[in-house]
Design a protein around this motif. Structure first.
Motif, short mmCIF file in Angstrom:
data_model
loop_
_atom_site.label_atom_id
_atom_site.label_comp_id
_atom_site.label_asym_id
_atom_site.label_seq_id
_atom_site.Cartn_x
_atom_site.Cartn_y
_atom_site.Cartn_z
N ASN A 437 25.99 66.64 49.06
CA ASN A 437 25.54 68.01 49.23
C ASN A 437 25.02 68.58 47.93
OD1 ASN A 437 26.28 68.14 51.97
ND2 ASN A 437 28.38 68.69 51.44
N GLU A 438 24.08 69.47 48.03
CA GLU A 438 23.55 70.15 46.85
C GLU A 438 24.69 70.85 46.12
OE1 GLU A 438 20.08 73.38 45.62
OE2 GLU A 438 20.54 73.00 47.72
N GLY A 439 24.70 70.68 44.79
CA GLY A 439 25.76 71.25 43.97
C GLY A 439 26.91 70.30 43.71
N PRO A 499 33.54 51.96 32.88
CA PRO A 499 35.00 52.06 33.00
C PRO A 499 35.71 50.72 32.89
CG PRO A 499 33.96 52.41 35.13
CD PRO A 499 32.87 52.36 34.13
N SER A 500 35.01 49.62 33.20
CA SER A 500 35.60 48.29 33.06
C SER A 500 34.51 47.31 32.64
CB SER A 500 36.27 47.83 34.37
OG SER A 500 35.31 47.75 35.41
N THR A 501 34.90 46.08 32.33
CA THR A 501 33.95 45.10 31.80
C THR A 501 32.81 44.83 32.75
OG1 THR A 501 35.83 44.06 30.69
CG2 THR A 501 33.79 42.80 30.77
N ASP A 502 33.08 44.83 34.05
CA ASP A 502 32.06 44.45 35.02
C ASP A 502 31.56 45.63 35.86
OD1 ASP A 502 34.37 44.94 36.37
OD2 ASP A 502 34.22 43.20 37.70
N THR A 503 31.80 46.86 35.39
CA THR A 503 31.42 48.03 36.18
C THR A 503 30.71 49.07 35.31
OG1 THR A 503 33.37 47.71 37.60
CG2 THR A 503 32.28 49.85 37.71
N PHE A 504 29.57 49.55 35.83
CA PHE A 504 28.84 50.66 35.22
C PHE A 504 28.76 51.80 36.25
CE2 PHE A 504 27.29 46.98 32.91
CZ PHE A 504 27.30 47.42 31.59
N THR A 505 28.89 53.04 35.77
CA THR A 505 28.81 54.20 36.67
C THR A 505 27.81 55.22 36.13
OG1 THR A 505 30.65 55.33 35.57
CG2 THR A 505 31.18 53.94 37.48
N LEU A 506 27.19 55.92 37.07
CA LEU A 506 26.32 57.05 36.77
C LEU A 506 26.91 58.28 37.43
CD1 LEU A 506 23.55 58.35 35.83
CD2 LEU A 506 22.74 57.80 38.13
N GLU A 507 27.04 59.37 36.68
CA GLU A 507 27.51 60.64 37.24
C GLU A 507 26.47 61.71 36.92
OE1 GLU A 507 31.40 61.69 35.98
OE2 GLU A 507 32.37 59.98 36.96
N LEU A 508 26.01 62.38 37.98
CA LEU A 508 25.02 63.44 37.85
C LEU A 508 25.57 64.67 38.56
CD1 LEU A 508 22.19 64.36 36.93
CD2 LEU A 508 21.29 63.49 39.10
N ASP A 509 25.89 65.71 37.79
CA ASP A 509 26.51 66.91 38.34
C ASP A 509 25.46 67.88 38.89
OD1 ASP A 509 28.93 65.92 37.67
OD2 ASP A 509 29.38 67.36 36.09
N GLU A 510 25.93 68.71 39.83
CA GLU A 510 25.13 69.80 40.39
C GLU A 510 23.76 69.32 40.85
OE1 GLU A 510 24.99 73.02 37.63
OE2 GLU A 510 27.16 73.25 37.55
N VAL A 511 23.78 68.35 41.75
CA VAL A 511 22.52 67.77 42.24
C VAL A 511 21.80 68.77 43.13
CG1 VAL A 511 23.28 65.38 42.08
CG2 VAL A 511 23.74 66.67 44.16
N THR A 512 20.48 68.63 43.21
CA THR A 512 19.62 69.46 44.05
C THR A 512 18.83 68.55 44.96
OG1 THR A 512 17.75 69.42 42.51
CG2 THR A 512 19.43 71.12 42.16
N PRO A 513 18.16 69.10 45.99
CA PRO A 513 17.36 68.25 46.88
C PRO A 513 16.31 67.43 46.15
CG PRO A 513 17.70 70.37 47.91
CD PRO A 513 18.26 70.48 46.53
N ASP A 515 16.76 65.76 43.62
CA ASP A 515 17.41 64.55 43.13
C ASP A 515 17.51 63.47 44.20
OD1 ASP A 515 17.93 65.49 40.49
OD2 ASP A 515 19.61 66.67 41.26
N SER A 516 17.04 63.76 45.42
CA SER A 516 17.01 62.74 46.46
C SER A 516 16.03 61.64 46.06
CB SER A 516 16.58 63.34 47.80
OG SER A 516 17.50 64.32 48.23
N GLY A 517 16.23 60.45 46.61
CA GLY A 517 15.31 59.35 46.33
C GLY A 517 16.03 58.05 46.09
N VAL A 518 15.33 57.13 45.41
CA VAL A 518 15.86 55.80 45.14
C VAL A 518 16.37 55.76 43.70
CG1 VAL A 518 15.34 53.34 45.04
CG2 VAL A 518 14.27 54.77 46.79
N VAL A 541 19.55 57.67 47.99
CA VAL A 541 20.46 58.82 48.03
C VAL A 541 19.72 60.01 48.65
CG1 VAL A 541 21.76 60.48 46.64
CG2 VAL A 541 21.77 58.04 46.03
N THR A 542 20.41 60.71 49.55
CA THR A 542 19.87 61.93 50.15
C THR A 542 20.76 63.10 49.75
OG1 THR A 542 18.99 60.71 52.04
CG2 THR A 542 19.24 63.10 52.29
N VAL A 543 20.14 64.15 49.20
CA VAL A 543 20.87 65.36 48.81
C VAL A 543 20.56 66.45 49.84
CG1 VAL A 543 21.24 67.09 47.02
CG2 VAL A 543 20.76 64.71 46.38
N ALA A 544 21.57 66.85 50.57
CA ALA A 544 21.39 67.89 51.59
C ALA A 544 21.30 69.25 50.91
CB ALA A 544 22.55 67.87 52.57
N PRO A 545 20.26 70.07 51.24
CA PRO A 545 20.14 71.38 50.62
C PRO A 545 21.30 72.28 50.97
CG PRO A 545 18.60 71.17 52.44
CD PRO A 545 19.19 69.81 52.22
#
Length: 865
Positions: A437-439, A499-513, A515-518, A541-545
């Motif tokens: 969801n947006e936000g 967070p671990s040797t074999d894991t990468f993460t992306l965090e994007l706060d307060e997403v908006t529509p 930000d939808s896409g690939v 990823v789909t961001v619902a308004p």
């Protein structure tokens, strides 16, 4: 002083005298701007006051300004006068002396009143009065207008870097975000400015006015007409500036400015506030000079020139010649004799036969990035992509029929690219993510297998609204653990973590529509500071308004109430927990919409005007938040259509959501709505039979009302009835001495009362009836009687059986006294309870008043408090 009470009577007396002498023909007329005028805290307030119709038109008139504030609308406060320096009340005197408040003549019959910086308590009804210096009063000598002071909610920001460097003729793209949370209907205008070094004032580049009309600034008209400068609105809050061919004169500091406009009742538009975003310093470097008119210079560059299988190769090509903007070219990339791709004179891309499949799979991407610049990307590369690369350009002459004629080709110097094979078993797996969801916060996870060396990761995004296959870099995490954000995301809350040797993460706060896409995760393996392998995976990823999952609804269980009753409104905000600002508003008529209060996303509350009757309560539930607005003791002023509106605060900008439905609250004067069952009866009873006189209430005006009941008895032969028993609204009982001992009072239900005469004798014959008063409590009025009604008559004939009995025989007395004693005990307990409630809810009780019982009614039972 026109605004003083003494002057008021003097003016009106002379005004009436003038009307009498001049047969009511008004001549003098005073006028100010029609209200309400909505202005923002901290902004300028300007009110023009004009007068006409004086016989001495050329003589300078003297004016005064006063104000009545919502908290005390009957109290007039002097602000400023053109003739009397001591006119101001203390609360405005210092602001007048410092020049913050002024009243200046613009002509002999016109003045301008100004407050340089409005404060919240400046809200109210302003009155302009002209002092009459003639012998008669004939006309209108004052005029009023209402000013509403609202909060400044305009937000402007630009996510660009604080310093940018470009070459001459390069393309520049900047974005600006502007939004407002004002509940009134306003428009935004936005302009981009260039402040050149050494100059005092900034120059407008291009602007989008409140009516969505584009206007180029002075000196930029030609480039705007040629399509080289544009300003586009992207979505609700984003404005994009494009300058296709930068010039050396464009060097300086660029910023965007937003203005918020409101339309006054006279239909004119007024700027209530404006804000500037941070400046971005732009450096423009001069281009290399081409030797002669016929020369064509073609250059190619590769980045990097040595890489391993799976990595990304960028081949950049530039073409330079005289009068470049007036000429057409075709540009191609070649490896040996194999053509990878070609961009024609009109920008159409064609791909060589050996690379068509790779282009369809997104491994080959090419585009024209500027008037002279072209770029091709191969990713991932293979070992057979190794070799020498060149760029080839053909001049294209366009005939009158639109057809192109190709000239002689010009090749760049070749660039050698080395690609080595890797034995790494590196593989990447992107975990699927449902829609968000947006936000909310978007979190993506990339799992890595077959790790042998150091790893870095690059997160990229391709918008759902674009047709280009190219990805835009969001953020990267190097093999040393250093994070680098893309300049477009410097203002966003984005994090890349491992967070671990074999894991990468992306965090994007307060997403908006948008930000939808690939999203693409590219993990690279390094050995001795050299990239040896890269692997990528994508997810959609789909961001619902926000307006698709946050719903606002206003309800009330009761909307039609008498004066003095409470009303509770509930604004239900359904959806996930996101920062939001909620505003309660009241529309009393068609043209006026008043804010009651605003509850901001950070917990702050802003009240507007005199709102002492309102209380606010917030109830948090699992999937919704209920905002309660309680109207305590509603008066006619609180009647109207209520509405709640919500805006969310995302990415440092406000986004308005559709307002709730309106709920109309009607406040009515209490009417006679008690009624009593008016049954007429005639009873013949013996002296050994008890008889009962009922007093049943069929309907009442309000569920909060209480009753006061009195029974009357009119003996045979008497002309006036006498009260024999009363029960007051606080349960206090009173009875007559004559019949007190032989009466029994019953109150089985809230609307049923009865009085029984015990052991009657012939002397008890006569007409019996009851009178009921309905009383209603009110915070503003106290207790007041809203209705009174009489029951039907009960005609009772008591005939004797044997010797006549005494009225007050012990048998009757003992039973009655027990009943009365029980009633008194119960009544006392109820009085104590009412006392506790009164002490809790009442303050400042007058000295000497009794809290234990109401005073008894008189014989007519009609006294009001």
């Amino acid at each position: 002083m026109m605004c003083s009470v003494q002057s008021f009577w003097r003016v009106n007396l002379l005004f009436c005298l003038g009307l009498f002498l001049h047969c009511g023909e008004a001549r003098v007329h005073t006028e100010v701007q029609a209200g309400p005028l909505y202005r923002v805290v901290g902004s300028l307030l300007s009110i023009t006051c004009n007068v006409s119709g004086f016989a001495s038109a050329s003589t300078r008139k003297e004016f005064e300004f006063c104000i009545n504030k919502p908290s005390n609308p009957t109290f007039e406060i002097n602000i400023i006068s053109t003739s009397d320096q001591s006119f101001s009340f203390a609360m405005y005197g210092s602001r007048v002396r410092t020049g913050e408040i002024t009243l200046k003549h613009v002509s002999s019959n016109s003045v301008v009143f100004e407050i340089q910086s409005l404060e919240k308590h400046d809200e109210g009804e302003y009155e302009c009065s002209v002092i009459n210096t003639e012998q008669i009063y004939n006309g209108i000598y004052s005029a009023k207008t209402t000013v509403k002071v609202i909060d400044n909610s305009l937000s402007v920001s630009s996510p660009s870097s604080t310093s940018l460097s470009y070459n001459e003729d390069d393309a520049l793209t900047l974005t600006c975000q502007a939004s407002t949370n004002t509940i009134q209907h306003t428009h935004l205008s936005l302009a981009w400015y260039l402040h050149k070094d050494g100059e005092d004032n900034a120059h407008p580049i291009i602007s989008l006015d409140r009516d969505f009309t584009l206007n180029p600034g002075q000196g930029f008209e030609g480039r705007y007409q040629a399509g080289l400068i544009s300003l586009d609105k992207m979505g609700e809050t984003t404005y994009r500036l494009k300058m296709a061919q930068l010039q050396l004169s464009d060097q300086g500091r660029i910023y965007c400015q937003a203005q918020e406009w409101i339309q006054d009742p006279d239909r004119s538009w007024y700027v209530i506030t404006q804000k500037d975003a941070e400046e971005t310093t732009l450096n423009v470097n001069a281009r290399e000079v081409v030797p002669d008119m016929s020369s064509l210079v073609v250059r190619v560059s590769a980045q990097p020139t040595t890489l391993q299988e799976g990595q990304e190769l960028t081949l950049s090509c530039s073409v330079d010649t005289h009068n470049l903007e007036e000429r057409f070219f075709s540009v191609a990339w070649l490896r040996g004799s194999d053509e990878l791709a070609r961009i024609g004179p009109t920008g159409i891309l064609s791909v060589g036969p050996k690379y068509s499949v790779r282009a369809k799979e997104g491994e080959l991407r090419a585009a024209r990035t500027g008037d002279r610049d072209y770029s091709l990307i191969l990713q991932p590369v293979r070992t057979d992509d190794q070799g020498e690369y060149i760029c080839r350009a053909w001049p294209q002459d366009r005939g009158q029929d639109g057809a192109f004629t190709q000239g002689a080709a010009k090749d760049s110097i070749s660039k050698l690219v080395n690609i080595s094979a890797t034995e790494s078993g590196l593989s990447v797996e992107m975990q699927n993510t449902p829609s968000v969801n947006e936000g909310d916060r978007l979190k993506l996870t990339c799992k890595v297998l077959g790790v042998k060396g150091q790893l870095s990761v690059t997160w990229q995004h391709r918008s759902a609204s674009t047709t280009t296959p190219m990805f835009t870099t969001l953020i990267s995490l190097s093999q040393e653990g250093v994070t680098a954000k893309a300049k477009e995301f410097m203002s966003r809350k984005v994090k890349a973590m491992r967070p671990s040797t074999d894991t990468f993460t992306l965090e994007l706060d307060e997403v908006t529509p948008s930000d939808s896409g690939v999203y693409q995760c590219t993990v690279s393996e390094w050995n001795a500071n050299s990239k040896t392998n890269s692997q990528s995976q994508t997810t959609t990823v789909t961001v619902a308004p926000v307006d698709s999952f946050v719903k606002v609804n206003l309800i009330s269980r009761k909307t039609r109430v008498p004066v003095g009753e409470n009303v509770e409104l509930m604004c239900r905000v359904r959806g996930p927990r996101i920062p939001l600002t909620l505003t309660w508003s009241l529309q009393r008529d068609v043209s006026t919409l008043d804010n009651i209060l605003t509850l901001y996303f950070d917990g702050a509350i802003s009240w507007s005007g005199d709102q002492h009757r309102y209380q606010l309560k917030v109830e948090n539930k699992k999937n919704e938040v209920i905002h309660y607005l309680l109207i305590n003791g509603a008066s006619h002023r609180e009647a109207g259509s209520y509405q709640c509106s919500v805006s969310v605060f995302l990415e440092n900008v406000h986004k308005k959501l559709p307002a709730s439905n309106q709920v109309a609250v009607s406040v009515q004067n209490p009417g006679k709505n008690l009624s009593i069952v008016k049954k007429e009866e005639e009873l013949n009873v013996s002296s050994s039979q008890n008889f009962t006189v009922p007093c049943h209430i069929a309907k009442q005006s309000s569920i909060k009302s209480v009753f006061q009941v009195t029974w009357f008895w009119q003996k045979w032969g008497e002309t006036e009835p006498s009260p024999i028993f009363s029960v007051y609204r606080n349960c206090t009982l009173q009875y007559s001495v004559e019949k007190g001992g032989c009466l029994r009072y019953d109150h089985p239900l809230p609307n049923q009362f009865s009085l029984t005469v015990l052991k009657p004798g012939p002397e008890d014959s006569g007409v019996y009836f009851c009178a009921v008063e309905e009383w209603l409590p009110s915070l503003s009025h106290g207790w007041w009687k809203i209705a009174e009604e009489m029951s039907g008559n009960w005609t009772v004939n008591v005939y004797a059986e044997g010797p006549a009995k005494a009225v007050f025989e012990p048998e009757c007395m003992s039973g009655t006294w027990i009943g009365i004693l029980v009633a008194v005990v119960i009544g006392t307990l109820l009085v104590i309870l009412l006392l506790v409630l009164k002490i809790c809810r009442s303050k400042g009780k007058k000295k000497g008043e009794s809290l234990w019982a109401e005073q008894p009614l008189n014989t007519k039972a009609s006294a009001e408090e």
